[in-house]
Design a protein around this motif. Sequence first.
Motif, PDB file in Angstrom:
ATOM      1  N   VAL A  78       0.830  -1.202   0.000  1.00  0.00           N
ATOM      2  CA  VAL A  78       0.000   0.000   0.000  1.00  0.00           C
ATOM      3  C   VAL A  78       0.868   1.257   0.000  1.00  0.00           C
ATOM      4  O   VAL A  78       0.608   2.195  -0.766  1.00  0.00           O
ATOM      5  N   VAL A  79       1.899   1.284   0.808  1.00  0.00           N
ATOM      6  CA  VAL A  79       2.783   2.451   0.865  1.00  0.00           C
ATOM      7  C   VAL A  79       3.444   2.682  -0.489  1.00  0.00           C
ATOM      8  O   VAL A  79       3.549   3.822  -0.962  1.00  0.00           O
ATOM      9  N   LYS A  80       3.854   1.620  -1.146  1.00  0.00           N
ATOM     10  CA  LYS A  80       4.460   1.735  -2.482  1.00  0.00           C
ATOM     11  C   LYS A  80       3.481   2.379  -3.463  1.00  0.00           C
ATOM     12  O   LYS A  80       3.841   3.268  -4.231  1.00  0.00           O
ATOM     13  N   GLU A  81       2.226   1.930  -3.430  1.00  0.00           N
ATOM     14  CA  GLU A  81       1.212   2.489  -4.324  1.00  0.00           C
ATOM     15  C   GLU A  81       0.893   3.939  -3.980  1.00  0.00           C
ATOM     16  O   GLU A  81       0.683   4.757  -4.869  1.00  0.00           O
TER      17      GLU A  81
ATOM     18  N   GLN B  41      -8.541   5.276  -9.072  1.00  0.00           N
ATOM     19  CA  GLN B  41      -8.981   4.303  -8.073  1.00  0.00           C
ATOM     20  C   GLN B  41      -8.349   4.556  -6.701  1.00  0.00           C
ATOM     21  O   GLN B  41      -8.998   4.377  -5.673  1.00  0.00           O
ATOM     22  N   ILE B  42      -7.097   4.986  -6.673  1.00  0.00           N
ATOM     23  CA  ILE B  42      -6.464   5.325  -5.398  1.00  0.00           C
ATOM     24  C   ILE B  42      -7.161   6.551  -4.798  1.00  0.00           C
ATOM     25  O   ILE B  42      -7.452   6.583  -3.603  1.00  0.00           O
ATOM     26  N   GLU B  43      -7.449   7.528  -5.648  1.00  0.00           N
ATOM     27  CA  GLU B  43      -8.155   8.723  -5.178  1.00  0.00           C
ATOM     28  C   GLU B  43      -9.511   8.348  -4.582  1.00  0.00           C
ATOM     29  O   GLU B  43      -9.891   8.841  -3.515  1.00  0.00           O
TER      30      GLU B  43
ATOM     31  N   GLU C  97      -0.758  13.159   5.483  1.00  0.00           N
ATOM     32  CA  GLU C  97       0.441  13.740   6.093  1.00  0.00           C
ATOM     33  C   GLU C  97       1.637  12.805   6.007  1.00  0.00           C
ATOM     34  O   GLU C  97       2.757  13.239   5.756  1.00  0.00           O
ATOM     35  N   LYS C  98       1.403  11.530   6.220  1.00  0.00           N
ATOM     36  CA  LYS C  98       2.503  10.569   6.282  1.00  0.00           C
ATOM     37  C   LYS C  98       3.033  10.191   4.894  1.00  0.00           C
ATOM     38  O   LYS C  98       4.241  10.106   4.694  1.00  0.00           O
ATOM     39  N   TYR C  99       2.140   9.944   3.942  1.00  0.00           N
ATOM     40  CA  TYR C  99       2.571   9.383   2.663  1.00  0.00           C
ATOM     41  C   TYR C  99       2.374  10.276   1.448  1.00  0.00           C
ATOM     42  O   TYR C  99       2.987  10.037   0.410  1.00  0.00           O
TER      43      TYR C  99
ATOM     44  N   ALA D  34      -6.067  -1.119   1.211  1.00  0.00           N
ATOM     45  CA  ALA D  34      -5.759  -2.409   0.564  1.00  0.00           C
ATOM     46  C   ALA D  34      -7.045  -3.120   0.142  1.00  0.00           C
ATOM     47  O   ALA D  34      -7.122  -3.685  -0.949  1.00  0.00           O
ATOM     48  N   THR D  35      -8.049  -3.078   0.991  1.00  0.00           N
ATOM     49  CA  THR D  35      -9.329  -3.708   0.680  1.00  0.00           C
ATOM     50  C   THR D  35     -10.013  -2.980  -0.480  1.00  0.00           C
ATOM     51  O   THR D  35     -10.490  -3.612  -1.430  1.00  0.00           O
TER      52      THR D  35
END
Length: 130
Positions: free
Chosen positions: A24-27, A69-71, A88-90, A124-125
């Motif tokens: 997930v972090v990679k994406e 889709q991520i949005e 904030e984190k990613y 992820a889900t």
Amino acid sequence: MSAQVQEQLSFLQPVNEREVRKAVVKELKSYKALRVAVQNKREQEEKGIEQLFPRLQLSETQNELKAKQIERALEYSLDEVERQIIEEKYLSTSRVKDINVYLDLGLTKDQFYTKKKEAIMQIATALGMI
């Protein structure tokens, strides 16, 4: 927990949370660039320019779909605190430490890590990764 619920949960495959988080972090990190690429494409189309830079890969449609889709996952699958943590984190342009995020949001360390884990699992889900 009732016997029926335990029986239903036993059918689910165990999830490697570390692998899920890593994926997930990679994406999310690639999403920042994808979002810019989509905006750049729209801008080029508005100006009537087909291709401003040399294209080295033919994945434009796939990149647009991924960004969309991520949005959608960020907008609809997370609550407000989870979304703030992820942004904030990613999704910020600078590297941010966890302590800075949870202090900014007024969360305890435990609350932060619980919310962060829930947010990553929700993303992820939503993206069909798990």
